[in-house]
Design a protein around this motif. Structure first.
Motif, PDB file in Angstrom:
ATOM      1  N   MET A 110      27.520  -9.022 -40.584  1.00 28.54           N
ATOM      2  CA  MET A 110      27.502  -9.694 -41.978  1.00 28.54           C
ATOM      3  C   MET A 110      28.382 -11.130 -41.799  1.00 28.54           C
ATOM      4  O   MET A 110      29.261 -11.102 -41.356  1.00 28.54           O
ATOM      5  CB  MET A 110      27.972  -8.855 -43.044  1.00 28.54           C
ATOM      6  CG  MET A 110      27.591  -7.478 -43.061  1.00 28.54           C
ATOM      7  SD  MET A 110      28.629  -6.246 -43.645  1.00 28.54           S
ATOM      8  CE  MET A 110      29.905  -6.068 -42.293  1.00 28.54           C
ATOM      9  N   LEU A 118      23.130  -9.002 -42.356  1.00 30.05           N
ATOM     10  CA  LEU A 118      23.241  -9.068 -43.920  1.00 30.05           C
ATOM     11  C   LEU A 118      23.783 -10.269 -44.294  1.00 30.05           C
ATOM     12  O   LEU A 118      24.976 -10.595 -43.756  1.00 30.05           O
ATOM     13  CB  LEU A 118      23.653  -7.733 -44.470  1.00 30.05           C
ATOM     14  CG  LEU A 118      23.033  -6.640 -44.038  1.00 30.05           C
ATOM     15  CD1 LEU A 118      23.945  -5.403 -44.604  1.00 30.05           C
ATOM     16  CD2 LEU A 118      21.777  -6.473 -44.630  1.00 30.05           C
ATOM     17  N   LEU A 174      27.232  -9.215 -50.187  1.00 31.97           N
ATOM     18  CA  LEU A 174      26.571  -8.060 -50.043  1.00 31.97           C
ATOM     19  C   LEU A 174      26.015  -7.224 -51.555  1.00 31.97           C
ATOM     20  O   LEU A 174      26.675  -7.225 -52.378  1.00 31.97           O
ATOM     21  CB  LEU A 174      27.106  -6.944 -49.399  1.00 31.97           C
ATOM     22  CG  LEU A 174      27.705  -7.305 -47.875  1.00 31.97           C
ATOM     23  CD1 LEU A 174      28.305  -6.357 -47.173  1.00 31.97           C
ATOM     24  CD2 LEU A 174      26.591  -7.746 -47.017  1.00 31.97           C
ATOM     25  N   GLU A 180      18.846  -1.230 -45.531  1.00 34.58           N
ATOM     26  CA  GLU A 180      19.225  -1.706 -43.953  1.00 34.58           C
ATOM     27  C   GLU A 180      19.715  -0.315 -43.285  1.00 34.58           C
ATOM     28  O   GLU A 180      19.267  -0.099 -42.085  1.00 34.58           O
ATOM     29  CB  GLU A 180      20.332  -2.766 -43.770  1.00 34.58           C
ATOM     30  CG  GLU A 180      20.137  -3.308 -42.519  1.00 34.58           C
ATOM     31  CD  GLU A 180      18.757  -3.724 -42.038  1.00 34.58           C
ATOM     32  OE1 GLU A 180      18.246  -3.405 -41.004  1.00 34.58           O
ATOM     33  OE2 GLU A 180      18.149  -4.787 -42.920  1.00 34.58           O
TER      34      GLU A 180
END
Length: 129
Positions: A83, A104, A108, A116
């Motif tokens: 991320m 990602l 978020l 996911e």
């Protein structure tokens, strides 16, 4: 089967999104370990079996942790989700080619994180993680 995940992230808001996504049905991760630093995450992995790892690539040592996981035979097949706030297409491509199973973009969103998780779970021999 009891599933567990390691979340390597120092931002409380995004970590909460990941934790709540991991605990949602139909695939529930009963144990979620959180580490605010990659050094702590490495220590967790020495003592705990996990089925999925989320790594904040903006965290110091985050990208190196992904490389470490991929070069260690014990963790080579462990699904890893990275991320970052940096979602440059070229960088994301390099990260995915470098060992991430998924990327990602932060901040978020729970629905995207959950999708996911379900995608990764379905990729493992047609079974849940």
């Amino acid at each position: 089967m009891s599933l567990s995940a390691l979340i390597v992230m120092d931002e409380l808001a995004d970590r909460s999104v990941v934790e709540s996504s991991l605990r949602a049905k139909p695939i529930v991760f009963e144990r979620c370990f959180a580490a605010c630093a990659t050094s702590t995450a490495h220590r967790w992995l020495e003592h705990e079996q996990v089925d999925l790892v989320f790594v904040d690539l903006d965290l110091e040592g985050g990208s190196q942790m992904v490389r470490d996981l991929r070069t260690n035979s014990r963790y080579g097949a462990l699904p890893v989700v990275g991320m970052s706030y940096n979602s440059d297409a070229e960088l994301v491509g390099q990260l995915l080619n470098g060992g991430l199973d998924a990327f990602l973009s932060k901040p978020l969103r729970r629905d995207i994180v959950r999708a996911e998780i379900e995608e990764i779970a379905g990729l493992r021999s047609g079974q849940s993680v």
